[in-house]
Design a protein around this motif. Structure first.
Motif, PDB file in Angstrom:
ATOM      1  N   MET A  42       0.830  -1.198   0.000  1.00 13.07           N
ATOM      2  CA  MET A  42       0.000   0.000   0.000  1.00 13.07           C
ATOM      3  C   MET A  42       0.873   1.260   0.000  1.00 13.07           C
ATOM      4  O   MET A  42       0.550   2.243  -0.670  1.00 13.07           O
ATOM      5  CB  MET A  42      -0.931  -0.006   1.218  1.00 13.07           C
ATOM      6  N   GLN A  43       1.977   1.221   0.738  1.00 10.77           N
ATOM      7  CA  GLN A  43       2.888   2.357   0.766  1.00 10.77           C
ATOM      8  C   GLN A  43       3.518   2.591  -0.611  1.00 10.77           C
ATOM      9  O   GLN A  43       3.679   3.732  -1.040  1.00 10.77           O
ATOM     10  CB  GLN A  43       3.990   2.148   1.801  1.00 10.77           C
ATOM     11  N   ALA A  44       3.857   1.512  -1.299  1.00 15.09           N
ATOM     12  CA  ALA A  44       4.424   1.643  -2.643  1.00 15.09           C
ATOM     13  C   ALA A  44       3.406   2.278  -3.587  1.00 15.09           C
ATOM     14  O   ALA A  44       3.743   3.159  -4.390  1.00 15.09           O
ATOM     15  CB  ALA A  44       4.868   0.280  -3.160  1.00 15.09           C
ATOM     16  N   ARG A  45       2.167   1.859  -3.494  1.00 18.41           N
ATOM     17  CA  ARG A  45       1.106   2.455  -4.312  1.00 18.41           C
ATOM     18  C   ARG A  45       0.914   3.920  -3.959  1.00 18.41           C
ATOM     19  O   ARG A  45       0.739   4.767  -4.826  1.00 18.41           O
ATOM     20  CB  ARG A  45      -0.201   1.687  -4.124  1.00 18.41           C
ATOM     21  N   TYR A  46       0.949   4.227  -2.666  1.00 19.70           N
ATOM     22  CA  TYR A  46       0.792   5.608  -2.212  1.00 19.70           C
ATOM     23  C   TYR A  46       1.896   6.489  -2.797  1.00 19.70           C
ATOM     24  O   TYR A  46       1.636   7.598  -3.255  1.00 19.70           O
ATOM     25  CB  TYR A  46       0.824   5.665  -0.684  1.00 19.70           C
ATOM     26  N   LYS A  47       3.121   5.990  -2.783  1.00 20.14           N
ATOM     27  CA  LYS A  47       4.253   6.774  -3.308  1.00 20.14           C
ATOM     28  C   LYS A  47       4.066   7.061  -4.797  1.00 20.14           C
ATOM     29  O   LYS A  47       4.369   8.151  -5.267  1.00 20.14           O
ATOM     30  CB  LYS A  47       5.567   6.053  -3.050  1.00 20.14           C
ATOM     31  N   THR A  48       3.560   6.079  -5.535  1.00 22.90           N
ATOM     32  CA  THR A  48       3.288   6.278  -6.955  1.00 22.90           C
ATOM     33  C   THR A  48       2.205   7.333  -7.160  1.00 22.90           C
ATOM     34  O   THR A  48       2.356   8.251  -7.981  1.00 22.90           O
ATOM     35  CB  THR A  48       2.855   4.955  -7.612  1.00 22.90           C
ATOM     36  N   LEU A  49       1.122   7.220  -6.398  1.00 26.63           N
ATOM     37  CA  LEU A  49       0.037   8.201  -6.498  1.00 26.63           C
ATOM     38  C   LEU A  49       0.518   9.590  -6.100  1.00 26.63           C
ATOM     39  O   LEU A  49       0.166  10.587  -6.737  1.00 26.63           O
ATOM     40  CB  LEU A  49      -1.146   7.780  -5.617  1.00 26.63           C
TER      41      LEU A  49
END
Length: 79
Positions: A42-49
């Protein structure tokens, strides 16, 4: 390099969608029932967003969505 032309209305819609998705991730990161491996994803997705968000939002809006220190979400903080 790629570029895109957006109207102001399209830009505001993209900002709204990114904010909504990031808010949902931040909410889910606080859930203690979610395992740390899932939170890392989820953190990786957040960083992308957030990297997309930085391109269209003002600096003031971006300050609200800076992710806190990562050990807070992984469940490895000192108790």
């Amino acid at each position: 390099m790629l570029g895109i032309l957006l109207s102001d209305q399209d830009k505001e819609e993209i900002i709204y969608l990114l904010k909504r998705e990031m808010d949902e991730i931040l909410f889910d990161l606080k859930d203690t029932r979610i395992e740390s491996i899932v939170k890392q994803s989820m953190q990786a997705r957040y960083k992308t967003l957030f990297s997309l968000f930085k391109r269209v939002a003002s600096q003031h809006e971006c300050m609200r969505y800076i992710l806190p220190s990562s050990n807070k979400w992984s469940g490895t903080e000192n108790k």
